[in-house]
Design a protein around this motif. Structure first.
Motif, PDB file in Angstrom:
ATOM      1  N   VAL A 209      33.792  53.338 -70.060  1.00 37.81           N
ATOM      2  CA  VAL A 209      32.950  52.190 -70.414  1.00 37.81           C
ATOM      3  C   VAL A 209      32.658  52.187 -71.916  1.00 37.81           C
ATOM      4  O   VAL A 209      32.718  51.140 -72.562  1.00 37.81           O
ATOM      5  CB  VAL A 209      31.649  52.186 -69.577  1.00 37.81           C
ATOM      6  CG1 VAL A 209      30.664  51.157 -70.088  1.00 37.81           C
ATOM      7  CG2 VAL A 209      31.973  51.920 -68.112  1.00 37.81           C
TER       8      VAL A 209
ATOM      9  N   THR B 246      35.712  51.091 -73.708  1.00 39.89           N
ATOM     10  CA  THR B 246      35.905  49.646 -73.517  1.00 39.89           C
ATOM     11  C   THR B 246      34.999  48.857 -74.444  1.00 39.89           C
ATOM     12  O   THR B 246      35.420  47.851 -75.025  1.00 39.89           O
ATOM     13  CB  THR B 246      35.634  49.267 -72.045  1.00 39.89           C
ATOM     14  OG1 THR B 246      36.479  50.058 -71.203  1.00 39.89           O
ATOM     15  CG2 THR B 246      35.899  47.802 -71.797  1.00 39.89           C
ATOM     16  N   ILE B 247      33.768  49.302 -74.597  1.00 42.72           N
ATOM     17  CA  ILE B 247      32.832  48.630 -75.511  1.00 42.72           C
ATOM     18  C   ILE B 247      33.368  48.684 -76.939  1.00 42.72           C
ATOM     19  O   ILE B 247      33.374  47.674 -77.660  1.00 42.72           O
ATOM     20  CB  ILE B 247      31.430  49.262 -75.415  1.00 42.72           C
ATOM     21  CG1 ILE B 247      30.801  48.955 -74.061  1.00 42.72           C
ATOM     22  CG2 ILE B 247      30.533  48.780 -76.553  1.00 42.72           C
ATOM     23  CD1 ILE B 247      29.547  49.755 -73.762  1.00 42.72           C
TER      24      ILE B 247
ATOM     25  N   LEU C   6      36.518  49.159 -77.922  1.00 45.78           N
ATOM     26  CA  LEU C   6      37.738  48.371 -78.015  1.00 45.78           C
ATOM     27  C   LEU C   6      37.430  46.875 -78.078  1.00 45.78           C
ATOM     28  O   LEU C   6      38.001  46.143 -78.891  1.00 45.78           O
ATOM     29  CB  LEU C   6      38.651  48.668 -76.817  1.00 45.78           C
ATOM     30  CG  LEU C   6      39.972  47.908 -76.774  1.00 45.78           C
ATOM     31  CD1 LEU C   6      40.854  48.303 -77.955  1.00 45.78           C
ATOM     32  CD2 LEU C   6      40.674  48.178 -75.459  1.00 45.78           C
ATOM     33  N   SER C   7      36.523  46.431 -77.243  1.00 47.41           N
ATOM     34  CA  SER C   7      36.146  45.017 -77.225  1.00 47.41           C
ATOM     35  C   SER C   7      35.535  44.604 -78.570  1.00 47.41           C
ATOM     36  O   SER C   7      35.852  43.543 -79.111  1.00 47.41           O
ATOM     37  CB  SER C   7      35.164  44.760 -76.085  1.00 47.41           C
ATOM     38  OG  SER C   7      34.729  43.439 -76.076  1.00 47.41           O
ATOM     39  N   SER C   8      34.670  45.460 -79.091  1.00 47.39           N
ATOM     40  CA  SER C   8      34.043  45.164 -80.388  1.00 47.39           C
ATOM     41  C   SER C   8      35.079  45.139 -81.511  1.00 47.39           C
ATOM     42  O   SER C   8      35.049  44.247 -82.370  1.00 47.39           O
ATOM     43  CB  SER C   8      32.968  46.203 -80.705  1.00 47.39           C
ATOM     44  OG  SER C   8      31.958  46.177 -79.724  1.00 47.39           O
TER      45      SER C   8
ATOM     46  N   ILE D 223      43.721  42.414 -74.165  1.00 44.80           N
ATOM     47  CA  ILE D 223      42.587  43.324 -74.376  1.00 44.80           C
ATOM     48  C   ILE D 223      41.305  42.685 -73.864  1.00 44.80           C
ATOM     49  O   ILE D 223      40.511  43.328 -73.166  1.00 44.80           O
ATOM     50  CB  ILE D 223      42.460  43.705 -75.868  1.00 44.80           C
ATOM     51  CG1 ILE D 223      43.606  44.617 -76.272  1.00 44.80           C
ATOM     52  CG2 ILE D 223      41.114  44.358 -76.163  1.00 44.80           C
ATOM     53  CD1 ILE D 223      43.673  44.899 -77.759  1.00 44.80           C
ATOM     54  N   GLU D 224      41.092  41.433 -74.198  1.00 40.96           N
ATOM     55  CA  GLU D 224      39.883  40.742 -73.752  1.00 40.96           C
ATOM     56  C   GLU D 224      39.817  40.667 -72.228  1.00 40.96           C
ATOM     57  O   GLU D 224      38.765  40.917 -71.637  1.00 40.96           O
ATOM     58  CB  GLU D 224      39.830  39.336 -74.351  1.00 40.96           C
ATOM     59  CG  GLU D 224      38.563  38.591 -73.999  1.00 40.96           C
ATOM     60  CD  GLU D 224      38.520  37.202 -74.624  1.00 40.96           C
ATOM     61  OE1 GLU D 224      37.574  36.476 -74.291  1.00 40.96           O
ATOM     62  OE2 GLU D 224      39.412  36.860 -75.416  1.00 40.96           O
TER      63      GLU D 224
ATOM     64  N   CYS E 127      39.002  44.149 -70.777  1.00 44.98           N
ATOM     65  CA  CYS E 127      37.604  44.494 -71.048  1.00 44.98           C
ATOM     66  C   CYS E 127      36.661  43.721 -70.136  1.00 44.98           C
ATOM     67  O   CYS E 127      35.718  44.292 -69.581  1.00 44.98           O
ATOM     68  CB  CYS E 127      37.257  44.232 -72.513  1.00 44.98           C
ATOM     69  SG  CYS E 127      38.057  45.364 -73.664  1.00 44.98           S
TER      70      CYS E 127
ATOM     71  N   ILE F 263      36.764  45.258 -66.631  1.00 44.79           N
ATOM     72  CA  ILE F 263      36.010  46.519 -66.551  1.00 44.79           C
ATOM     73  C   ILE F 263      34.514  46.264 -66.596  1.00 44.79           C
ATOM     74  O   ILE F 263      33.748  46.833 -65.805  1.00 44.79           O
ATOM     75  CB  ILE F 263      36.451  47.483 -67.672  1.00 44.79           C
ATOM     76  CG1 ILE F 263      37.889  47.937 -67.411  1.00 44.79           C
ATOM     77  CG2 ILE F 263      35.518  48.688 -67.777  1.00 44.79           C
ATOM     78  CD1 ILE F 263      38.505  48.733 -68.540  1.00 44.79           C
ATOM     79  N   PHE F 264      34.061  45.389 -67.492  1.00 43.51           N
ATOM     80  CA  PHE F 264      32.632  45.077 -67.567  1.00 43.51           C
ATOM     81  C   PHE F 264      32.136  44.441 -66.274  1.00 43.51           C
ATOM     82  O   PHE F 264      31.032  44.725 -65.801  1.00 43.51           O
ATOM     83  CB  PHE F 264      32.337  44.148 -68.754  1.00 43.51           C
ATOM     84  CG  PHE F 264      32.549  44.780 -70.098  1.00 43.51           C
ATOM     85  CD1 PHE F 264      32.293  46.119 -70.321  1.00 43.51           C
ATOM     86  CD2 PHE F 264      33.003  44.021 -71.164  1.00 43.51           C
ATOM     87  CE1 PHE F 264      32.480  46.702 -71.561  1.00 43.51           C
ATOM     88  CE2 PHE F 264      33.194  44.586 -72.413  1.00 43.51           C
ATOM     89  CZ  PHE F 264      32.933  45.927 -72.611  1.00 43.51           C
TER      90      PHE F 264
END
Length: 141
Positions: free
Chosen positions: A81, A84-85, A87-89, A111-112, A115, A118-119
């Motif tokens: 998690v 993922t945060i 990577l998303s940022s 990627i989006e 993410c 997963i979120f």
């Protein structure tokens, strides 16, 4: 009279800050339950090969998502998690560069999407497995 009001006001502010800073009984009870689950799991690691003997699936999933020290799976989930945060940022920041205004590369859409999945899994998992506690004494029905 103004000095008395200021003195009373400062006491009230101090009391309200203490009240806000101190967790309520429900928060303390929830933290204790999660801590007990984690401690119990760690002490039973050598005695039991199955969590189902002591925890329901719902409790195990909740503890895995909430407490990284609950198990190895919980540590992996927490790391996933966090990654993922990050990577998303990073993708969001990269897409704000002028060279990506017109046509962003397809990899950013992938990627989006990953993410968001997963979120969403984490969010829905937390909602479904949230422990239900009895209401505190004196609470309205």
């Amino acid at each position: 009279m103004a000095a008395a009001m200021v003195g009373a006001l400062s006491v009230n502010r101090a009391q309200s800050r203490a009240y806000i800073a101190a967790p309520n009984e429900h928060d303390k009870a929830q933290a204790q339950r999660i801590s007990n689950m984690a401690e119990g799991h760690n002490s039973r690691a050598h005695h039991s090969s199955s969590m189902s003997e002591h925890y329901t699936l719902r409790q195990a999933i909740w503890a895995t998502m909430e407490n990284p020290s609950f198990s190895t799976t919980a540590k992996i989930w927490s790391t996933l998690v966090m990654a993922t945060i990050l990577l998303s940022s990073a993708a969001f920041i990269t897409l704000s560069l002028p060279e990506f205004y017109q046509e962003p590369p397809k990899v950013f859409e992938i990627i989006e999407m990953v993410c968001v999945i997963i979120f969403t899994v984490e969010y829905v998992g937390r909602i479904i497995t949230y422990p239900s506690y009895p209401p505190p004494p004196g609470a309205p029905p």
